[in-house]
Scaffold this motif. Structure first.
Motif, PDB file in Angstrom:
ATOM      1  N   GLU A  50       0.823  -1.212   0.000  1.00 38.93           N
ATOM      2  CA  GLU A  50       0.000   0.000   0.000  1.00 38.93           C
ATOM      3  C   GLU A  50       0.862   1.269   0.000  1.00 38.93           C
ATOM      4  OE1 GLU A  50      -3.354   2.342   2.680  1.00 38.93           O
ATOM      5  OE2 GLU A  50      -1.542   1.522   3.562  1.00 38.93           O
ATOM      6  N   ASP A  51       1.973   1.243   0.739  1.00 41.50           N
ATOM      7  CA  ASP A  51       2.787   2.450   0.942  1.00 41.50           C
ATOM      8  C   ASP A  51       3.852   2.688  -0.123  1.00 41.50           C
ATOM      9  OD1 ASP A  51       1.502   3.320   3.163  1.00 41.50           O
ATOM     10  OD2 ASP A  51       2.984   2.596   4.612  1.00 41.50           O
ATOM     11  N   HIS A  52       4.094   1.711  -1.003  1.00 35.04           N
ATOM     12  CA  HIS A  52       5.272   1.804  -1.877  1.00 35.04           C
ATOM     13  C   HIS A  52       5.205   3.015  -2.800  1.00 35.04           C
ATOM     14  CE1 HIS A  52       8.780   0.670  -4.094  1.00 35.04           C
ATOM     15  NE2 HIS A  52       8.950  -0.388  -3.322  1.00 35.04           N
ATOM     16  N   GLU A  53       6.257   3.822  -2.763  1.00 35.81           N
ATOM     17  CA  GLU A  53       6.277   5.081  -3.524  1.00 35.81           C
ATOM     18  C   GLU A  53       6.411   4.864  -5.033  1.00 35.81           C
ATOM     19  OE1 GLU A  53       9.333   7.541  -1.889  1.00 35.81           O
ATOM     20  OE2 GLU A  53       8.411   7.619   0.101  1.00 35.81           O
ATOM     21  N   ASP A  56       2.265   2.353  -8.876  1.00 36.70           N
ATOM     22  CA  ASP A  56       1.090   3.209  -9.099  1.00 36.70           C
ATOM     23  C   ASP A  56      -0.157   2.632  -8.406  1.00 36.70           C
ATOM     24  OD1 ASP A  56      -0.743   1.750 -11.264  1.00 36.70           O
ATOM     25  OD2 ASP A  56       1.350   1.422 -11.828  1.00 36.70           O
ATOM     26  N   ASN A  57      -1.121   3.512  -8.162  1.00 32.22           N
ATOM     27  CA  ASN A  57      -2.308   3.140  -7.389  1.00 32.22           C
ATOM     28  C   ASN A  57      -3.130   2.040  -8.034  1.00 32.22           C
ATOM     29  OD1 ASN A  57      -1.569   5.009  -5.530  1.00 32.22           O
ATOM     30  ND2 ASN A  57      -3.196   6.469  -5.957  1.00 32.22           N
ATOM     31  N   THR A  59      -2.034  -0.440  -9.870  1.00 31.88           N
ATOM     32  CA  THR A  59      -1.313  -1.699  -9.608  1.00 31.88           C
ATOM     33  C   THR A  59      -1.512  -2.124  -8.153  1.00 31.88           C
ATOM     34  OG1 THR A  59       0.331  -1.160 -11.288  1.00 31.88           O
ATOM     35  CG2 THR A  59       0.955  -2.824  -9.680  1.00 31.88           C
ATOM     36  N   LYS A  60      -1.408  -1.148  -7.237  1.00 31.52           N
ATOM     37  CA  LYS A  60      -1.625  -1.459  -5.817  1.00 31.52           C
ATOM     38  C   LYS A  60      -3.023  -2.039  -5.599  1.00 31.52           C
ATOM     39  CE  LYS A  60       1.447   2.065  -3.850  1.00 31.52           C
ATOM     40  NZ  LYS A  60       1.542   3.270  -3.024  1.00 31.52           N
ATOM     41  N   HIS A  61      -4.010  -1.390  -6.207  1.00 32.65           N
ATOM     42  CA  HIS A  61      -5.405  -1.834  -6.075  1.00 32.65           C
ATOM     43  C   HIS A  61      -5.559  -3.288  -6.521  1.00 32.65           C
ATOM     44  CE1 HIS A  61      -9.774  -1.848  -6.450  1.00 32.65           C
ATOM     45  NE2 HIS A  61      -9.647  -2.188  -7.717  1.00 32.65           N
ATOM     46  N   LYS A  62      -5.058  -3.590  -7.693  1.00 34.58           N
ATOM     47  CA  LYS A  62      -5.192  -4.954  -8.232  1.00 34.58           C
ATOM     48  C   LYS A  62      -4.430  -5.967  -7.387  1.00 34.58           C
ATOM     49  CE  LYS A  62      -5.936  -3.411 -12.990  1.00 34.58           C
ATOM     50  NZ  LYS A  62      -5.239  -3.010 -14.230  1.00 34.58           N
ATOM     51  N   LEU A  63      -3.213  -5.588  -7.002  1.00 39.40           N
ATOM     52  CA  LEU A  63      -2.383  -6.486  -6.194  1.00 39.40           C
ATOM     53  C   LEU A  63      -3.045  -6.802  -4.857  1.00 39.40           C
ATOM     54  CD1 LEU A  63       1.412  -5.523  -6.260  1.00 39.40           C
ATOM     55  CD2 LEU A  63       0.450  -7.818  -6.364  1.00 39.40           C
ATOM     56  N   LEU A  64      -3.482  -5.756  -4.171  1.00 39.95           N
ATOM     57  CA  LEU A  64      -4.065  -5.936  -2.833  1.00 39.95           C
ATOM     58  C   LEU A  64      -5.350  -6.752  -2.884  1.00 39.95           C
ATOM     59  CD1 LEU A  64      -3.208  -2.391  -1.491  1.00 39.95           C
ATOM     60  CD2 LEU A  64      -2.450  -4.529  -0.441  1.00 39.95           C
ATOM     61  N   LEU A  65      -6.170  -6.523  -3.903  1.00 38.72           N
ATOM     62  CA  LEU A  65      -7.399  -7.323  -4.025  1.00 38.72           C
ATOM     63  C   LEU A  65      -7.081  -8.783  -4.344  1.00 38.72           C
ATOM     64  CD1 LEU A  65      -8.956  -4.729  -3.648  1.00 38.72           C
ATOM     65  CD2 LEU A  65     -10.341  -5.305  -5.631  1.00 38.72           C
ATOM     66  N   SER A  66      -6.047  -9.006  -5.141  1.00 41.21           N
ATOM     67  CA  SER A  66      -5.637 -10.382  -5.456  1.00 41.21           C
ATOM     68  C   SER A  66      -5.092 -11.084  -4.215  1.00 41.21           C
ATOM     69  CB  SER A  66      -4.578 -10.388  -6.563  1.00 41.21           C
ATOM     70  OG  SER A  66      -5.099  -9.862  -7.753  1.00 41.21           O
ATOM     71  N   GLY A 125      -6.774  -1.857  -0.700  1.00 43.36           N
ATOM     72  CA  GLY A 125      -6.911  -1.807  -2.152  1.00 43.36           C
ATOM     73  C   GLY A 125      -7.966  -0.793  -2.577  1.00 43.36           C
ATOM     74  N   LYS A 126      -9.067  -0.788  -1.845  1.00 45.55           N
ATOM     75  CA  LYS A 126     -10.148   0.169  -2.131  1.00 45.55           C
ATOM     76  C   LYS A 126      -9.663   1.602  -1.984  1.00 45.55           C
ATOM     77  CE  LYS A 126     -13.385   1.116   1.022  1.00 45.55           C
ATOM     78  NZ  LYS A 126     -14.573   1.037   1.902  1.00 45.55           N
ATOM     79  N   TRP A 127      -8.904   1.878  -0.913  1.00 41.63           N
ATOM     80  CA  TRP A 127      -8.444   3.243  -0.668  1.00 41.63           C
ATOM     81  C   TRP A 127      -7.294   3.645  -1.582  1.00 41.63           C
ATOM     82  CZ3 TRP A 127     -10.956   7.088   1.087  1.00 41.63           C
ATOM     83  CH2 TRP A 127     -12.065   6.852   1.919  1.00 41.63           C
ATOM     84  N   ALA A 128      -6.522   2.669  -2.041  1.00 46.82           N
ATOM     85  CA  ALA A 128      -5.478   2.977  -3.031  1.00 46.82           C
ATOM     86  C   ALA A 128      -6.130   3.441  -4.329  1.00 46.82           C
ATOM     87  CB  ALA A 128      -4.600   1.752  -3.286  1.00 46.82           C
ATOM     88  N   LYS A 129      -7.207   2.759  -4.732  1.00 43.33           N
ATOM     89  CA  LYS A 129      -7.929   3.130  -5.951  1.00 43.33           C
ATOM     90  C   LYS A 129      -8.518   4.540  -5.817  1.00 43.33           C
ATOM     91  CE  LYS A 129     -11.382   1.355  -9.216  1.00 43.33           C
ATOM     92  NZ  LYS A 129     -10.456   1.142 -10.338  1.00 43.33           N
ATOM     93  N   ALA A 130      -8.953   4.883  -4.594  1.00 39.71           N
ATOM     94  CA  ALA A 130      -9.537   6.206  -4.343  1.00 39.71           C
ATOM     95  C   ALA A 130      -8.464   7.268  -4.079  1.00 39.71           C
ATOM     96  CB  ALA A 130     -10.487   6.126  -3.151  1.00 39.71           C
ATOM     97  N   ASP A 131      -7.187   6.868  -4.209  1.00 39.36           N
ATOM     98  CA  ASP A 131      -6.050   7.772  -3.984  1.00 39.36           C
ATOM     99  C   ASP A 131      -6.094   8.388  -2.586  1.00 39.36           C
ATOM    100  OD1 ASP A 131      -3.666   9.030  -4.675  1.00 39.36           O
ATOM    101  OD2 ASP A 131      -4.672  10.800  -5.467  1.00 39.36           O
TER     102      ASP A 131
END
Length: 272
Positions: A50-53, A56-57, A59-66, A125-131
């Motif tokens: 979630e925190d990785h600089e 991109d968001n 990718t984070k969203h998809k990864l976290l949901l998976s 993942g949800k909050w990463a998608k919402a930036d």
């Protein structure tokens, strides 16, 4: 690695990853200590995603949901490795070795740890998608539930499973939220400057954030009253004492506690 070696290694990685949590976890006994340690590592594994600089968001969203889906069934390490592979060089050891932390987790704790980590990954993942664009108190509550209140709920389930201790769910959420609210206050400018993210609802200033932290820390204080086992009480007391003192330091215009104050707090909690 044997299970014993894996558990020893988990404690090494925990100590390297977070001394703040390593110390109170060592207060716990045997199986419960390993349950909380591996739960922390599993949650830290997804937190690093979630925190990785440099990711991109989307990718984070998809990864976290998976990852969330993988944790809902017997963990498939090969499938997990394939998920991480496209950004392999970016992930720290704690993230890459999620499967090891689950293997080191005591059997009684594993369903609790995997269910909680799965729910957390879904929320992150949800909050990463919402930036992480938070506009209201309700949204702040939702975000702080997934990244911290959920930890309080999971710990309460572990206290019950191992020691038969019953606690109030809302107070457990308040315990986690209170610690997170202090972190939000402490890192507000850094989050804005480095990530372009603000966890502050529209129309709120520092005063409202302080009130939010204090309201939840009061619930955390109430949460402690239902815990009657000394080792668990010590575990819960240290992060809470540090949160209260950090809040006090910020009220005084300081950014954080001094190292000496932190060490003194650890000594006070252990001596109590």
């Amino acid at each position: 690695m044997t299970n014993k070696e894996l558990q020893k290694d988990a404690m090494r990685v925990l100590k390297e990853t977070s001394r703040t949590f390593y110390i109170p976890i060592t207060f716990l006994q045997k199986e419960l200590k390993m349950a909380v340690a591996t739960a922390y590592l599993a949650m830290r594994a997804i937190d690093e995603i979630e925190d990785h600089e440099d990711v991109d968001n989307d990718t984070k969203h998809k990864l976290l949901l998976s990852v969330s889906e993988l944790l809902q069934k017997p963990f498939d390490e090969q499938a997990y490795a394939e998920l991480l592979a496209p950004q392999q060089e970016k992930w720290p050891e704690v993230t890459v070795r999620l499967g090891d932390w689950l293997k080191a987790c005591p059997e009684k704790a594993l369903p609790i740890v995997t269910a909680s980590t799965s729910e957390m990954a879904m929320g992150m993942g949800k909050w990463a998608k919402a930036d992480w664009q938070i506009h209201s108190r309700e949204e702040l509550d939702d975000y702080t539930y997934y990244v911290a209140g959920l930890v309080g709920v999971m710990l309460s389930e572990l206290w019950y499973a191992f020691e038969g201790i019953e606690t109030n769910r809302e107070l457990a959420i308040g315990y986690g939220r209170g610690l997170q609210a202090v972190n939000i206050l402490r890192n507000e400018q850094e989050d804005l400057d480095e990530r372009g993210v603000s966890f502050v609802p529209d129309g709120w200033g520092r005063a409202e954030l302080f009130a939010y932290a204090e309201e939840n820390l009061a619930k955390a204080d109430d949460y402690m009253k239902s815990i009657n086992k000394r080792t668990i009480l010590l575990f819960c007391r240290l992060p809470l004492a540090l949160a209260h003192k950090t809040l006090k330091a910020m009220h005084e215009g300081r950014e954080k506690m001094t190292r000496g104050e932190v060490e003194q707090t650890v000594e006070e909690v252990q001596a109590d």
